[in-house]
Design an enzyme around this catalytic site. Structure first.
Site, mmCIF file in Angstrom:
data_model
loop_
_atom_site.group_PDB
_atom_site.id
_atom_site.type_symbol
_atom_site.label_atom_id
_atom_site.label_comp_id
_atom_site.label_asym_id
_atom_site.label_seq_id
_atom_site.Cartn_x
_atom_site.Cartn_y
_atom_site.Cartn_z
ATOM 1 N N HIS A 1 -10.204 20.365 39.546
ATOM 2 C CA HIS A 1 -10.007 18.951 39.892
ATOM 3 C C HIS A 1 -11.372 18.292 40.081
ATOM 4 O O HIS A 1 -12.189 18.321 39.176
ATOM 5 C CB HIS A 1 -9.108 18.886 41.136
ATOM 6 C CG HIS A 1 -8.536 17.550 41.486
ATOM 7 N ND1 HIS A 1 -8.615 16.443 40.692
ATOM 8 C CD2 HIS A 1 -7.839 17.147 42.585
ATOM 9 C CE1 HIS A 1 -8.013 15.432 41.280
ATOM 10 N NE2 HIS A 1 -7.535 15.816 42.432
ATOM 11 N N HIS B 1 -6.899 17.550 30.224
ATOM 12 C CA HIS B 1 -6.324 16.753 31.310
ATOM 13 C C HIS B 1 -4.809 16.893 31.271
ATOM 14 O O HIS B 1 -4.213 16.982 30.212
ATOM 15 C CB HIS B 1 -6.704 15.268 31.142
ATOM 16 C CG HIS B 1 -6.572 14.484 32.401
ATOM 17 N ND1 HIS B 1 -5.367 13.979 32.820
ATOM 18 C CD2 HIS B 1 -7.484 14.149 33.347
ATOM 19 C CE1 HIS B 1 -5.554 13.351 33.973
ATOM 20 N NE2 HIS B 1 -6.819 13.430 34.322
ATOM 21 N N ASP C 1 -14.980 14.073 34.259
ATOM 22 C CA ASP C 1 -16.017 14.927 34.856
ATOM 23 C C ASP C 1 -17.050 15.419 33.860
ATOM 24 O O ASP C 1 -18.044 16.028 34.264
ATOM 25 C CB ASP C 1 -15.330 16.140 35.512
ATOM 26 C CG ASP C 1 -14.562 15.710 36.749
ATOM 27 O OD1 ASP C 1 -13.347 15.976 36.822
ATOM 28 O OD2 ASP C 1 -15.166 15.069 37.617
HETATM 29 C C1 SDX Z 1 -9.677 15.629 37.233
HETATM 30 O O1 SDX Z 1 -4.862 14.668 37.409
HETATM 31 C C2 SDX Z 1 -5.820 13.826 37.435
HETATM 32 O O2 SDX Z 1 -5.657 12.631 37.267
HETATM 33 C C3 SDX Z 1 -7.169 14.425 37.772
HETATM 34 C C4 SDX Z 1 -8.379 13.505 37.619
HETATM 35 C C5 SDX Z 1 -8.370 12.396 38.631
HETATM 36 O O3 SDX Z 1 -8.984 11.350 38.375
HETATM 37 O O4 SDX Z 1 -7.831 12.604 39.744
HETATM 38 O O5 SDX Z 1 -8.385 12.943 36.321
HETATM 39 C C6 SDX Z 1 -9.693 14.264 37.828
HETATM 40 O O6 SDX Z 1 -9.325 16.549 37.907
HETATM 41 C C7 SDX Z 1 -10.049 15.785 35.792
HETATM 42 C C8 SDX Z 1 -9.899 17.269 35.306
HETATM 43 C C9 SDX Z 1 -11.174 18.045 35.703
HETATM 44 N N1 SDX Z 1 -10.980 19.471 35.455
HETATM 45 C C10 SDX Z 1 -11.653 20.109 34.482
HETATM 46 O O7 SDX Z 1 -12.381 19.561 33.662
HETATM 47 C C11 SDX Z 1 -11.428 21.622 34.467
HETATM 48 C C12 SDX Z 1 -11.175 22.088 33.041
HETATM 49 N N2 SDX Z 1 -9.857 21.554 32.610
HETATM 50 C C13 SDX Z 1 -8.733 22.461 32.727
HETATM 51 O O8 SDX Z 1 -8.757 23.309 33.825
HETATM 52 C C14 SDX Z 1 -7.400 21.752 32.452
HETATM 53 O O9 SDX Z 1 -7.569 21.018 31.309
HETATM 54 C C15 SDX Z 1 -6.793 20.873 33.525
HETATM 55 C C16 SDX Z 1 -6.657 21.569 34.835
HETATM 56 C C17 SDX Z 1 -7.591 19.645 33.718
HETATM 57 C C18 SDX Z 1 -5.396 20.481 33.040
HETATM 58 O O10 SDX Z 1 -4.673 21.645 32.983
HETATM 59 P P1 SDX Z 1 -3.132 21.642 32.484
HETATM 60 O O11 SDX Z 1 -2.648 20.284 32.250
HETATM 61 O O12 SDX Z 1 -2.380 22.515 33.422
HETATM 62 O O13 SDX Z 1 -3.245 22.278 31.073
HETATM 63 P P2 SDX Z 1 -3.051 23.796 30.790
HETATM 64 O O14 SDX Z 1 -3.898 24.588 31.751
HETATM 65 O O15 SDX Z 1 -1.596 24.070 30.726
HETATM 66 O O16 SDX Z 1 -3.728 23.913 29.354
HETATM 67 C C19 SDX Z 1 -2.967 23.810 28.172
HETATM 68 C C20 SDX Z 1 -3.704 24.711 27.192
HETATM 69 C C21 SDX Z 1 -3.875 26.153 27.701
HETATM 70 O O17 SDX Z 1 -4.022 26.967 26.551
HETATM 71 P P3 SDX Z 1 -2.737 27.878 26.082
HETATM 72 O O18 SDX Z 1 -2.282 28.644 27.312
HETATM 73 O O19 SDX Z 1 -1.727 26.880 25.588
HETATM 74 O O20 SDX Z 1 -3.293 28.785 24.993
HETATM 75 O O21 SDX Z 1 -5.054 24.221 27.017
HETATM 76 C C22 SDX Z 1 -5.965 25.210 27.486
HETATM 77 C C23 SDX Z 1 -5.194 26.141 28.406
HETATM 78 O O22 SDX Z 1 -5.813 27.425 28.432
HETATM 79 N N3 SDX Z 1 -6.990 24.503 28.246
HETATM 80 C C24 SDX Z 1 -8.283 24.774 28.181
HETATM 81 C C25 SDX Z 1 -8.909 23.830 29.006
HETATM 82 N N4 SDX Z 1 -7.975 23.027 29.537
HETATM 83 C C26 SDX Z 1 -6.791 23.443 29.070
HETATM 84 N N5 SDX Z 1 -8.954 25.714 27.483
HETATM 85 C C27 SDX Z 1 -10.303 25.712 27.659
HETATM 86 N N6 SDX Z 1 -10.974 24.842 28.442
HETATM 87 C C28 SDX Z 1 -10.313 23.885 29.120
HETATM 88 N N7 SDX Z 1 -10.969 23.026 29.900
#
Ligand code: SDX
Length: 436
Positions: free
Chosen positions: A268, A307, A363
């Site tokens: 997050h 996201h 971010d």
């Molecule tokens: C913020 O919610 C909000 O509004 C948050 C925010 C706000 O203003 O409050 O926008 C702020 O928190 C932005 C997000 C910051 N976090 C990161 O940058 C961390 C990296 N991102 C990931 O951890 C992820 O993308 C999330 C947590 C942001 C979202 O996760 P989801 O929606 O649960 O997606 P998921 O984990 O189910 O991913 C779907 C697929 C998966 O692959 P498969 O299992 O289908 O093979 O995408 C992959 C994930 O492994 N994936 C990533 C990835 N994000 C998702 N793979 C590599 N790197 C990534 N960053």
């Protein structure tokens, strides 16, 4: 004329049910009538991480994840970043309308005169280790504000909520700056009420021995834009924490601490710090392919990408990228920028990211600006929390005033043991560990 209902047939009983649809949503409680036997609890929905569950109705922030749209109270984020200020945006989030000149002046004056915290905060802060992470200090100290303002427990008193909004927006930058100064062994720099909200924050952070700190206007405005972009984002993890904790009628300062604790997580608001550490770990453009390989192998995540809602470019990331150029004009280009740009270019062409609709989020570039402005990396989550306080408090007030809301208490699907009798010690055998 098609009816706005869902017809559900329970094949276990052959019964059908008409469930009303409102705002493309059905009420989960309308499923409880669907039973096999009268004594049954009735149907529930199972939705880990609330992927498809609306927990509230809100009029504050609208996001269209596919179209990459973000609006605060209907105003596009691009227009607010271009024409508004953070304090005006905070007022808009809380009150629902842009302020008149007189309302804005009164609001800014009020915030300005609430920036100084109780002197005892310093003693409290000095209880932390010298190398404490400033976000840990921030979370603990904001919770402590509830002990300095015990009246904040009167959550149904509009006047108390109003003054709490002033205090929350005004005091958190001071607490954040004090946490930073404490962690680097510098004396606290007190608020300078002649400066703007972000100018004052820069002064409290970076003032040296000069009599009065003069913020660079380009950096002051860039930080104001970043604060606008981070102010609210509908029902994200930390805002949901604010609403859940607030639903127990906990005071808003303690609820803000819970929200900040959720924001601290690397998935997050902690992601901006993790992005910088990731870019530094990659070290040079030629090492990017090897890192991408590790991402695809599931060893690491590409921090700052992906996201839950945006399946298109995060509109905030686009604005931040533009703002970065203006900042680097003043500070000199952040050497990690080239790695970030190349990483984005490669990722946006790579099937792994394209098929998963992973784009840069808020971010990915923000940390590059913060670092260029002189903020230490561990301050980045705190820089996210400061502006988000106005969003958290606006969402909290909406929850408090919502007649449909009550204490949050989700259900569960129980898959554990059935009833069994207590076993005296002498009759127990080592049960092969079936659970970790
Ligand atoms: C913020 O919610 C909000 O509004 C948050 C925010 C706000 O203003 O409050 O926008 C702020 O928190 C932005 C997000 C910051 N976090 C990161 O940058 C961390 C990296 N991102 C990931 O951890 C992820 O993308 C999330 C947590 C942001 C979202 O996760 P989801 O929606 O649960 O997606 P998921 O984990 O189910 O991913 C779907 C697929 C998966 O692959 P498969 O299992 O289908 O093979 O995408 C992959 C994930 O492994 N994936 C990533 C990835 N994000 C998702 N793979 C590599 N790197 C990534 N960053």
């Amino acid at each position: 004329m098609p009816k706005n209902t869902l017809t559900i047939t329970d094949n276990r009983t052959g019964k059908t049910y008409e469930i009303p649809i409102e705002h493309d949503t059905i009420r989960a409680m309308d499923l409880r009538q669907i039973k096999v036997a009268d004594r049954d609890f009735g149907l529930m929905t199972y939705d880990p991480a609330y992927l498809n569950t609306a927990a509230c109705k809100s009029t504050i922030t609208y996001i269209d994840g596919d179209a990459g749209i973000l609006r605060y109270r209907g105003y596009p984020i691009e227009q607010l970043a271009e024409q508004s200020t953070y304090l005006e945006t905070a007022y808009l989030l809380y009150r629902g309308e842009l302020p008149t000149r007189q309302q804005l002046d009164r609001w800014v004056t009020g915030v300005t005169h609430h920036t100084i915290p109780h002197e005892k905060i310093k003693n409290f802060m000095e209880g932390f280790r010298y190398d404490a992470h400033p976000m840990g200090i921030f979370v603990g100290t904001v919770a402590a504000l509830s002990t300095f303002f015990p009246e904040s427990k009167q959550v149904f008193d509009p006047e108390v909520r109003r003054i709490t909004f002033y205090r929350g927006v005004a005091k958190t930058p001071t607490i954040a700056a004090f946490a930073h100064r404490y962690s680097i062994g510098m004396p606290y720099a007190y608020p300078d009420n002649e400066l703007s909200y972000t100018g004052n924050f820069l002064s409290m952070m970076f003032k040296g021995t000069e009599l009065r700190y003069k913020p660079n206007p380009v950096l002051e405005r860039a930080l104001d834009i970043l604060f606008i972009l981070h102010a609210d984002h509908e029902q994200n993890c930390s805002t949901s924490a604010m609403r859940v904790v607030g639903s127990a009628q906990t005071d808003p300062f303690t609820a803000i601490a819970a929200a900040a604790a959720a924001l601290y997580g690397p998935l997050h608001g902690g992601a901006n710090e993790a992005v910088l550490r990731m870019l530094a770990e990659i070290g040079s453009k030629d090492k990017i392919p090897a890192y991408i390989k590790r991402v695809k192998a599931g060893e690491v995540k590409l921090m700052g990408f992906g996201h839950r809602v945006y399946k298109n470019y995060d509109p905030r990331a686009r604005i931040i990228k533009r703002t970065a150029d203006e900042v680097f004009e003043v500070t000199g280009k952040n050497p990690l920028l080239d790695i970030a740009l190349e990483l984005e270019r490669i990722a946006l062409e790579d099937d792994y990211f394209v098929t998963r609709k992973l784009y840069p989020n808020v971010d990915f570039y923000s940390g590059l600006i913060y670092q260029a402005m002189g903020f230490p990396t561990d301050m980045f989550p705190v820089l996210f929390a400061i502006p988000r306080v106005s969003g958290w408090l606006s969402q909290w007030e909406e929850m408090i005033l919502d007649p449909e809301q009550k204490i949050a208490r989700p259900r569960q699907v129980y898959l554990g043991e059935g009833e069994r009798n207590y076993v005296p010690m002498e009759e127990r055998e080592a049960v092969t560990a079936t659970r970790s």
